[in-house]
Design an enzyme around this catalytic site. Structure first.
Site, mmCIF file in Angstrom:
data_model
loop_
_atom_site.group_PDB
_atom_site.id
_atom_site.type_symbol
_atom_site.label_atom_id
_atom_site.label_comp_id
_atom_site.label_asym_id
_atom_site.label_seq_id
_atom_site.Cartn_x
_atom_site.Cartn_y
_atom_site.Cartn_z
ATOM 1 C CG HIS A 30 -3.620 -0.965 -6.982
ATOM 2 N ND1 HIS A 30 -4.105 -0.718 -5.722
ATOM 3 C CD2 HIS A 30 -3.277 -2.268 -6.977
ATOM 4 C CE1 HIS A 30 -4.058 -1.809 -5.006
ATOM 5 N NE2 HIS A 30 -3.563 -2.777 -5.745
ATOM 6 C CD GLN B 193 -4.218 2.796 -5.284
ATOM 7 O OE1 GLN B 193 -3.102 2.348 -5.137
ATOM 8 N NE2 GLN B 193 -5.227 2.013 -5.552
ATOM 9 N NE ARG C 81 -4.181 -1.493 -0.045
ATOM 10 C CZ ARG C 81 -4.246 -2.542 -0.879
ATOM 11 N NH1 ARG C 81 -3.244 -2.793 -1.712
ATOM 12 N NH2 ARG C 81 -5.308 -3.320 -0.905
HETATM 13 P P1 NDP Z 1 -1.349 -11.950 4.335
HETATM 14 O O1 NDP Z 1 -2.410 -11.651 5.329
HETATM 15 O O2 NDP Z 1 -1.130 -13.362 3.882
HETATM 16 O O3 NDP Z 1 0.049 -11.449 4.861
HETATM 17 C C1 NDP Z 1 0.225 -10.264 5.503
HETATM 18 C C2 NDP Z 1 1.436 -10.415 6.401
HETATM 19 O O4 NDP Z 1 1.777 -9.137 6.917
HETATM 20 C C3 NDP Z 1 1.188 -11.340 7.570
HETATM 21 O O5 NDP Z 1 2.238 -12.297 7.620
HETATM 22 C C4 NDP Z 1 1.243 -10.384 8.753
HETATM 23 O O6 NDP Z 1 1.843 -10.900 9.885
HETATM 24 C C5 NDP Z 1 2.190 -9.329 8.248
HETATM 25 N N1 NDP Z 1 2.122 -8.097 9.026
HETATM 26 C C6 NDP Z 1 1.034 -7.444 9.466
HETATM 27 N N2 NDP Z 1 1.404 -6.351 10.167
HETATM 28 C C7 NDP Z 1 2.754 -6.340 10.174
HETATM 29 C C8 NDP Z 1 3.712 -5.482 10.749
HETATM 30 N N3 NDP Z 1 3.345 -4.430 11.485
HETATM 31 N N4 NDP Z 1 5.013 -5.756 10.551
HETATM 32 C C9 NDP Z 1 5.391 -6.848 9.835
HETATM 33 N N5 NDP Z 1 4.526 -7.709 9.276
HETATM 34 C C10 NDP Z 1 3.215 -7.460 9.444
HETATM 35 O O7 NDP Z 1 -1.646 -10.995 3.077
HETATM 36 P P2 NDP Z 1 -1.072 -11.057 1.601
HETATM 37 O O8 NDP Z 1 0.354 -11.481 1.646
HETATM 38 O O9 NDP Z 1 -2.000 -11.766 0.703
HETATM 39 O O10 NDP Z 1 -1.190 -9.505 1.228
HETATM 40 C C11 NDP Z 1 -0.425 -8.530 1.920
HETATM 41 C C12 NDP Z 1 -0.853 -7.139 1.503
HETATM 42 O O11 NDP Z 1 -0.527 -6.921 0.140
HETATM 43 C C13 NDP Z 1 -2.365 -6.880 1.559
HETATM 44 O O12 NDP Z 1 -2.784 -6.538 2.854
HETATM 45 C C14 NDP Z 1 -2.533 -5.753 0.592
HETATM 46 O O13 NDP Z 1 -2.313 -4.516 1.256
HETATM 47 C C15 NDP Z 1 -1.407 -5.970 -0.403
HETATM 48 N N6 NDP Z 1 -1.936 -6.474 -1.684
HETATM 49 C C16 NDP Z 1 -1.696 -5.736 -2.814
HETATM 50 C C17 NDP Z 1 -2.208 -6.133 -4.017
HETATM 51 C C18 NDP Z 1 -1.925 -5.380 -5.263
HETATM 52 O O14 NDP Z 1 -2.688 -5.508 -6.223
HETATM 53 N N7 NDP Z 1 -0.883 -4.601 -5.341
HETATM 54 C C19 NDP Z 1 -3.070 -7.317 -4.153
HETATM 55 C C20 NDP Z 1 -3.154 -8.069 -2.923
HETATM 56 C C21 NDP Z 1 -2.647 -7.625 -1.745
HETATM 57 P P3 NDP Z 1 1.137 -11.866 10.914
HETATM 58 O O15 NDP Z 1 -0.069 -12.415 10.233
HETATM 59 O O16 NDP Z 1 2.227 -12.847 11.140
HETATM 60 O O17 NDP Z 1 0.802 -11.031 12.080
#
Ligand code: NDP
Length: 391
Positions: A333, A314, A285
């Site tokens: 995006h 956006q 993001r």
């Molecule tokens: P997941 O929920 O699988 O993974 C997100 C990860 O981020 C989890 O492992 C979580 O940790 C970790 N996390 C949360 N907060 C923190 C923090 N403060 N510091 C470090 N790690 C943190 O989601 P995805 O991998 O599928 O997607 C991730 C993000 O990518 C989405 O939230 C979205 O914003 C973005 N995205 C962008 C897209 C695009 O088109 N460009 C499309 C899809 C997603 P834990 O669960 O271990 O707490």
């Protein structure tokens, strides 16, 4: 009967496609973690057609109208005179996509007194004031995993594009040049570089997996550690803090959600801890990075490149500095796709929504939301999206 307001991006400038570059789409049978694909009872569209724009209507009209629901589709979402604002007072459900987000701020949620469900047709629900949804007991759901692999491929592409200086080299060809020295003056091999991901969730782990054959050093920082077997398989080093990771990396890719904990995480102070000439690829993001700190770092040379497909807000205003900063590889995006119909089917039939899809339910963070988000609001400043049209 429910009224569904669906906010989608505009059709292509030359009109809704009548033909496509390919006749079919390759589809996996399952997600890599074993989770089954969304399983709606039926679909009313041909896979591979453009569903995300206004005329595509996410393939929902037939399904909804045959169940006596009312579907209203618009791309007009910003400014107090937007169609979204006009339709909100009697809307039961609002659907939008992160690519063209309907910013559901506390003020908008207050206007929508009948609202019970907000669906993100994609992944990432930071455009919704989650605290306001919690306070009003509105369910928030997204389509976990629907485009995680698409994004991870995009990340690898952008890392290579930056490190190897692909975009400026391509531009020399288009403008009739053969300027090899100009192209190679900023071109490196990825091999032997140290690459780190902020978060190793679905996207972050898929990026690590895809980068392993490039013979790079792999690193990650996350709130929860990966299983030891995965760390060993990928030969990836865990860092207990984002600072300790960025200090040793040449390339950093950001793959965590935007929530109050991660808003403006990459600011002047954190970027100053990176090696001079590092690259950042952010497809998570835009607001996880401080907009102006990124511009300053590219101008000073602290960063050698920045790429991604996410902005804040956006659509990005026409004068957004990331459009014109040096050494960037930004796109609008553009990742991802959606199969919203399944979530809606469950909702209308009173069946539970998959835990993996839930962000807020019954007045608190739930499912995937309870794992990956913190309560609160990350939508502030979103009203600037209105400046995309007004210049
Ligand atoms: P997941 O929920 O699988 O993974 C997100 C990860 O981020 C989890 O492992 C979580 O940790 C970790 N996390 C949360 N907060 C923190 C923090 N403060 N510091 C470090 N790690 C943190 O989601 P995805 O991998 O599928 O997607 C991730 C993000 O990518 C989405 O939230 C979205 O914003 C973005 N995205 C962008 C897209 C695009 O088109 N460009 C499309 C899809 C997603 P834990 O669960 O271990 O707490």
């Amino acid at each position: 009967m429910a009224k569904i307001v669906c906010v989608l991006y505009d059709d292509p400038v030359d009109g809704y496609p009548k033909a496509y570059a390919r006749d079919e789409v390759a589809q996996p049978k399952r997600y890599p973690d074993g989770q089954t694909l969304p399983s709606p009872k039926a679909i009313d569209f041909k896979p591979g057609t453009l569903l995300g724009s206004v005329s595509g209507e996410l393939g929902l009209r037939k399904f909804l109208e045959s169940n006596d629901h009312q579907l209203m589709v618009t791309s007009s979402k910003d400014g107090a005179d937007s169609v979204l604002d006009q339709e909100l007072p009697d809307a039961d459900i609002v659907i939008s996509q992160p690519f063209w987000p309907a910013y559901m701020t506390r003020e908008r949620i207050a206007k929508a007194s009948k609202l019970r469900l907000i669906v993100t047709a994609g992944i990432g629900s930071d455009h919704i004031d989650l605290q306001a949804a919690i306070d009003r007991n509105i369910t928030v759901a997204e389509v976990t995993y629907c485009n995680s692999i698409s994004v991870s491929e995009h990340v690898v592409m952008m890392i290579l594009a930056l490190v190897r200086n692909y975009i400026p080299s391509y531009e020399w060809v288009v403008t009739g040049g053969w300027n090899i020295a100009d192209c190679v003056a900023r071109s490196y091999d990825l091999e032997a570089m140290q690459v780190g991901t902020v978060a190793a969730g679905l996207i972050g782990s898929a990026v690590l997996r895809r980068l392993k054959p490039f013979d790079v050093g792999l690193h990650y920082f996350d709130r929860h550690r990966l299983p030891e077997s995965v760390e060993r398989e990928l030969n990836v080093t865990y860092h207990p803090s984002v600072e300790s990771m960025v200090e040793v990396c040449d390339v950093v890719t950001i793959n965590c959600p935007l929530h109050p904990e991660t808003e403006h995480l990459f600011n002047d102070a954190l970027i100053a801890k990176m090696k001079r000439g590092s690259y950042i690829v952010n497809t998570a993001r835009g607001k996880i990075c401080d907009r102006d700190a990124i511009v300053r770092a590219l101008e000073s040379g602290q960063l050698a490149g920045y790429a991604g497909d996410v902005w804040f807000p956006q659509p990005a205003p026409v004068d957004h500095p990331w459009r014109s900063m040096p050494h960037h590889g930004m796109t609008p995006h553009i990742s991802g796709t959606s199969l919203t119909a399944q979530t809606l089917e469950c909702w209308f039939e009173n069946r539970p929504i998959r835990d993996e899809y839930l962000i807020v339910s019954a007045g608190k963070l739930a499912g995937a939301g309870a794992h990956s988000y913190s309560a609160g609001d990350a939508t502030s400043g979103s009203e600037e999206a209105v400046r995309f049209k007004k210049g």
